[in-house]
Design a protein around this motif. Structure first.
Motif, PDB file in Angstrom:
ATOM      1  N   SER A 131     -63.794  16.169  46.208  1.00 19.33           N
ATOM      2  CA  SER A 131     -64.794  15.459  45.402  1.00 19.33           C
ATOM      3  C   SER A 131     -66.072  16.286  45.282  1.00 19.33           C
ATOM      4  CB  SER A 131     -65.121  14.099  46.015  1.00 19.33           C
ATOM      5  OG  SER A 131     -65.716  14.244  47.289  1.00 19.33           O
ATOM      6  N   ILE A 132     -66.823  16.001  44.220  1.00 16.35           N
ATOM      7  CA  ILE A 132     -68.111  16.641  43.966  1.00 16.35           C
ATOM      8  C   ILE A 132     -69.175  15.564  43.913  1.00 16.35           C
ATOM      9  CG2 ILE A 132     -69.444  18.009  42.315  1.00 16.35           C
ATOM     10  CD1 ILE A 132     -66.784  19.233  41.381  1.00 16.35           C
ATOM     11  N   ASN A 133     -70.232  15.694  44.705  1.00 16.41           N
ATOM     12  CA  ASN A 133     -71.307  14.711  44.725  1.00 16.41           C
ATOM     13  C   ASN A 133     -72.144  14.792  43.454  1.00 16.41           C
ATOM     14  OD1 ASN A 133     -70.583  13.778  47.286  1.00 16.41           O
ATOM     15  ND2 ASN A 133     -71.878  15.281  48.308  1.00 16.41           N
ATOM     16  N   TYR A 134     -72.758  13.681  43.104  1.00 16.74           N
ATOM     17  CA  TYR A 134     -73.455  13.598  41.821  1.00 16.74           C
ATOM     18  C   TYR A 134     -74.640  14.551  41.729  1.00 16.74           C
ATOM     19  CZ  TYR A 134     -77.378  10.974  43.825  1.00 16.74           C
ATOM     20  OH  TYR A 134     -78.471  10.597  44.556  1.00 16.74           O
ATOM     21  N   ASN A 135     -75.253  14.923  42.865  1.00 14.76           N
ATOM     22  CA  ASN A 135     -76.424  15.793  42.813  1.00 14.76           C
ATOM     23  C   ASN A 135     -76.142  17.217  43.296  1.00 14.76           C
ATOM     24  OD1 ASN A 135     -76.018  15.183  45.471  1.00 14.76           O
ATOM     25  ND2 ASN A 135     -78.150  14.682  45.949  1.00 14.76           N
ATOM     26  N   SER A 136     -74.855  17.575  43.420  1.00 13.36           N
ATOM     27  CA  SER A 136     -74.508  18.896  43.950  1.00 13.36           C
ATOM     28  C   SER A 136     -74.980  20.038  43.055  1.00 13.36           C
ATOM     29  CB  SER A 136     -72.991  19.000  44.141  1.00 13.36           C
ATOM     30  OG  SER A 136     -72.526  18.079  45.094  1.00 13.36           O
ATOM     31  N   PHE A 137     -75.014  19.822  41.746  1.00 15.52           N
ATOM     32  CA  PHE A 137     -75.368  20.897  40.828  1.00 15.52           C
ATOM     33  C   PHE A 137     -76.564  20.535  39.955  1.00 15.52           C
ATOM     34  CE2 PHE A 137     -70.927  21.545  41.899  1.00 15.52           C
ATOM     35  CZ  PHE A 137     -70.895  22.904  42.177  1.00 15.52           C
ATOM     36  N   THR A 138     -77.460  19.728  40.509  1.00 17.04           N
ATOM     37  CA  THR A 138     -78.666  19.359  39.774  1.00 17.04           C
ATOM     38  C   THR A 138     -79.474  20.601  39.417  1.00 17.04           C
ATOM     39  OG1 THR A 138     -78.760  17.241  40.917  1.00 17.04           O
ATOM     40  CG2 THR A 138     -80.776  17.989  39.838  1.00 17.04           C
ATOM     41  N   ASN A 139     -79.836  20.708  38.144  1.00 12.76           N
ATOM     42  CA  ASN A 139     -80.659  21.819  37.629  1.00 12.76           C
ATOM     43  C   ASN A 139     -79.954  23.180  37.688  1.00 12.76           C
ATOM     44  OD1 ASN A 139     -82.837  20.063  37.108  1.00 12.76           O
ATOM     45  ND2 ASN A 139     -83.553  20.266  39.221  1.00 12.76           N
TER      46      ASN A 139
ATOM     47  N   GLU B  11     -53.579  21.663  37.851  1.00 17.55           N
ATOM     48  CA  GLU B  11     -53.131  20.340  38.264  1.00 17.55           C
ATOM     49  C   GLU B  11     -53.897  19.864  39.500  1.00 17.55           C
ATOM     50  OE1 GLU B  11     -51.226  22.884  37.633  1.00 17.55           O
ATOM     51  OE2 GLU B  11     -50.006  22.285  35.901  1.00 17.55           O
ATOM     52  N   GLU B  12     -54.210  20.783  40.414  1.00 19.62           N
ATOM     53  CA  GLU B  12     -54.969  20.428  41.612  1.00 19.62           C
ATOM     54  C   GLU B  12     -56.421  20.104  41.259  1.00 19.62           C
ATOM     55  OE1 GLU B  12     -52.984  22.978  45.167  1.00 19.62           O
ATOM     56  OE2 GLU B  12     -53.767  24.166  43.503  1.00 19.62           O
ATOM     57  N   TRP B  13     -56.973  20.824  40.300  1.00 25.15           N
ATOM     58  CA  TRP B  13     -58.340  20.569  39.856  1.00 25.15           C
ATOM     59  C   TRP B  13     -58.479  19.176  39.245  1.00 25.15           C
ATOM     60  CZ3 TRP B  13     -63.105  22.037  40.524  1.00 25.15           C
ATOM     61  CH2 TRP B  13     -64.085  21.742  39.577  1.00 25.15           C
ATOM     62  N   SER B  14     -57.435  18.714  38.561  1.00 28.20           N
ATOM     63  CA  SER B  14     -57.504  17.392  37.919  1.00 28.20           C
ATOM     64  C   SER B  14     -57.595  16.257  38.928  1.00 28.20           C
ATOM     65  CB  SER B  14     -56.281  17.181  37.010  1.00 28.20           C
ATOM     66  OG  SER B  14     -55.093  17.097  37.776  1.00 28.20           O
ATOM     67  N   ASN B  15     -57.291  16.532  40.210  1.00 30.34           N
ATOM     68  CA  ASN B  15     -57.374  15.513  41.253  1.00 30.34           C
ATOM     69  C   ASN B  15     -58.725  15.496  41.966  1.00 30.34           C
ATOM     70  OD1 ASN B  15     -54.695  14.567  40.912  1.00 30.34           O
ATOM     71  ND2 ASN B  15     -53.901  16.278  42.112  1.00 30.34           N
ATOM     72  N   VAL B  16     -59.619  16.418  41.592  1.00 31.51           N
ATOM     73  CA  VAL B  16     -60.953  16.471  42.201  1.00 31.51           C
ATOM     74  C   VAL B  16     -61.848  15.452  41.510  1.00 31.51           C
ATOM     75  CG1 VAL B  16     -62.981  17.901  42.655  1.00 31.51           C
ATOM     76  CG2 VAL B  16     -60.685  18.905  42.804  1.00 31.51           C
ATOM     77  N   SER B  17     -62.390  14.516  42.251  1.00 32.10           N
ATOM     78  CA  SER B  17     -63.273  13.510  41.656  1.00 32.10           C
ATOM     79  C   SER B  17     -64.688  14.066  41.504  1.00 32.10           C
ATOM     80  CB  SER B  17     -63.301  12.253  42.522  1.00 32.10           C
ATOM     81  OG  SER B  17     -63.859  12.523  43.797  1.00 32.10           O
ATOM     82  N   GLY B  18     -65.421  13.530  40.539  1.00 29.14           N
ATOM     83  CA  GLY B  18     -66.799  13.955  40.318  1.00 29.14           C
ATOM     84  C   GLY B  18     -66.947  15.206  39.478  1.00 29.14           C
ATOM     85  N   ARG B  19     -65.893  15.607  38.771  1.00 29.26           N
ATOM     86  CA  ARG B  19     -65.968  16.826  37.965  1.00 29.26           C
ATOM     87  C   ARG B  19     -66.976  16.690  36.822  1.00 29.26           C
ATOM     88  NH1 ARG B  19     -60.817  15.595  38.025  1.00 29.26           N
ATOM     89  NH2 ARG B  19     -60.633  15.519  35.756  1.00 29.26           N
TER      90      ARG B  19
ATOM     91  N   LEU C  42     -46.863  13.548  29.384  1.00 24.74           N
ATOM     92  CA  LEU C  42     -48.286  13.869  29.361  1.00 24.74           C
ATOM     93  C   LEU C  42     -49.049  12.822  30.157  1.00 24.74           C
ATOM     94  CD1 LEU C  42     -48.796  14.830  25.612  1.00 24.74           C
ATOM     95  CD2 LEU C  42     -49.395  16.282  27.556  1.00 24.74           C
ATOM     96  N   THR C  43     -49.935  13.286  31.049  1.00 21.98           N
ATOM     97  CA  THR C  43     -50.747  12.397  31.872  1.00 21.98           C
ATOM     98  C   THR C  43     -52.213  12.716  31.642  1.00 21.98           C
ATOM     99  OG1 THR C  43     -49.025  12.354  33.576  1.00 21.98           O
ATOM    100  CG2 THR C  43     -51.208  11.584  34.215  1.00 21.98           C
ATOM    101  N   SER C  44     -53.016  11.701  31.359  1.00 21.58           N
ATOM    102  CA  SER C  44     -54.429  11.924  31.082  1.00 21.58           C
ATOM    103  C   SER C  44     -55.163  12.431  32.312  1.00 21.58           C
ATOM    104  CB  SER C  44     -55.085  10.636  30.587  1.00 21.58           C
ATOM    105  OG  SER C  44     -55.024   9.631  31.593  1.00 21.58           O
ATOM    106  N   GLY C  45     -56.262  13.159  32.081  1.00 21.19           N
ATOM    107  CA  GLY C  45     -57.096  13.639  33.168  1.00 21.19           C
ATOM    108  C   GLY C  45     -58.163  12.633  33.544  1.00 21.19           C
ATOM    109  N   GLY C  46     -59.001  13.027  34.510  1.00 21.24           N
ATOM    110  CA  GLY C  46     -60.116  12.168  34.896  1.00 21.24           C
ATOM    111  C   GLY C  46     -59.793  11.159  35.970  1.00 21.24           C
ATOM    112  N   LYS C  47     -58.665  11.326  36.677  1.00 18.21           N
ATOM    113  CA  LYS C  47     -58.326  10.380  37.748  1.00 18.21           C
ATOM    114  C   LYS C  47     -59.436  10.332  38.791  1.00 18.21           C
ATOM    115  CE  LYS C  47     -53.254  10.479  37.674  1.00 18.21           C
ATOM    116  NZ  LYS C  47     -52.044  10.650  38.513  1.00 18.21           N
ATOM    117  N   GLY C  48     -59.901   9.121  39.104  1.00 22.47           N
ATOM    118  CA  GLY C  48     -60.906   8.946  40.137  1.00 22.47           C
ATOM    119  C   GLY C  48     -62.308   9.356  39.744  1.00 22.47           C
ATOM    120  N   VAL C  49     -62.504   9.762  38.496  1.00 27.72           N
ATOM    121  CA  VAL C  49     -63.814  10.221  38.035  1.00 27.72           C
ATOM    122  C   VAL C  49     -64.454   9.130  37.174  1.00 27.72           C
ATOM    123  CG1 VAL C  49     -65.087  11.998  36.792  1.00 27.72           C
ATOM    124  CG2 VAL C  49     -62.995  12.597  38.033  1.00 27.72           C
ATOM    125  N   ASN C  50     -65.533   8.545  37.641  1.00 25.01           N
ATOM    126  CA  ASN C  50     -66.215   7.505  36.881  1.00 25.01           C
ATOM    127  C   ASN C  50     -66.734   8.044  35.556  1.00 25.01           C
ATOM    128  OD1 ASN C  50     -65.775   5.629  38.890  1.00 25.01           O
ATOM    129  ND2 ASN C  50     -67.798   5.873  39.817  1.00 25.01           N
TER     130      ASN C  50
END
Length: 232
Positions: A14-22, A36-44, A133-141
């Motif tokens: 997962s990637i936190n919401y403020n990890s790449f601020t500015n 395929e592994e990247w698509s499972n990372v939340s917070g992209r 075909l499977t859509s991306g964005g799993k777990g990403v609000n």
């Protein structure tokens, strides 16, 4: 100093919401795993819009979007001058050859020309496994995953679709141009079949869009047995 590139381990979840601020100078993200592994990372979706993600390979990087270590540093560069031996047509594939800076002399097929172009989402790509075909964005609000087909000739597009998502919130929409064919279905559905005829210049769009409230089921949309045929 301004950050322009980073390497991310494939075990990241997962990637936190403020990890790449500015971090608006970040242009290259080298992910040490597969797409395929990247698509499972939340917070992209928290990554800056300037960033392009590249996926690791130990082999050659003829395809766009791949990277490898060269002299201990990440690289997406590949020096190769292609010579076309046979031009592709709508009926037959072509062929080309060249000298690769990594693996030497190479020959590869040039895909035959198609009357349509498929465009996959760069941020939350749809993935294909054995015709599914499977859509991306799993777990990403608030993620949006889009897949489009654009044609320069009359074609029939046949497929089946379903969703496994949070009801009323995370939805699949299918459009032919501006015409809505499937209007934001959600929840847990069974496969439904659909055939769409596109004329030259028309676009078919599959969009799985999520809100910020949560995830239910598989948290994705599915398109299976997608078949495209040219109308004679």
């Amino acid at each position: 100093p301004k950050i322009t590139s980073i390497i991310i381990d494939k075990n990241l979840t997962s990637i936190n919401y403020n990890s790449f601020t500015n971090c608006n100078t970040l242009t290259h993200i080298y992910f040490k795993g597969l797409q395929e592994e990247w698509s499972n990372v939340s917070g992209r979706n928290y990554l800056p819009a300037t960033a392009n993600v590249y996926f690791y390979t130990e082999g050659c990087i003829h395809e766009d979007g791949l990277w490898r270590f060269v002299d201990g540093k990440p690289s997406t560069e590949l020096t190769i001058e292609w010579i076309t031996d046979k031009e592709p047509t709508y009926e037959e594939a072509g062929q080309r050859h060249g000298t690769c800076s990594v693996c030497g002399e190479v020959t590869e097929e040039i895909p035959k020309l198609e009357h349509y172009i498929i465009t996959n989402d760069a941020t939350n790509p749809w993935t294909e496994t054995e015709g599914l075909l499977t859509s991306g964005g799993k777990g990403v609000n608030n993620a949006v995953s889009t897949y489009t087909i654009t044609t320069d000739a009359a074609i029939n597009v046949t497929f089946e679709y379903k969703v496994s998502s949070e009801k009323y919130c995370d939805k699949l929409t299918i459009k032919k141009g501006t015409e809505v064919l499937v209007n934001g279905i959600s929840g847990s559905t069974e496969y439904q079949a659909l055939t769409v005829t596109l004329q030259a210049g028309e676009v078919l769009t599959f969009t799985y869009s999520k809100d910020g409230s949560g995830n239910t089921g598989d948290d994705c949309a599915y398109i299976k047995d997608l078949t495209i045929t040219v109308v004679e």
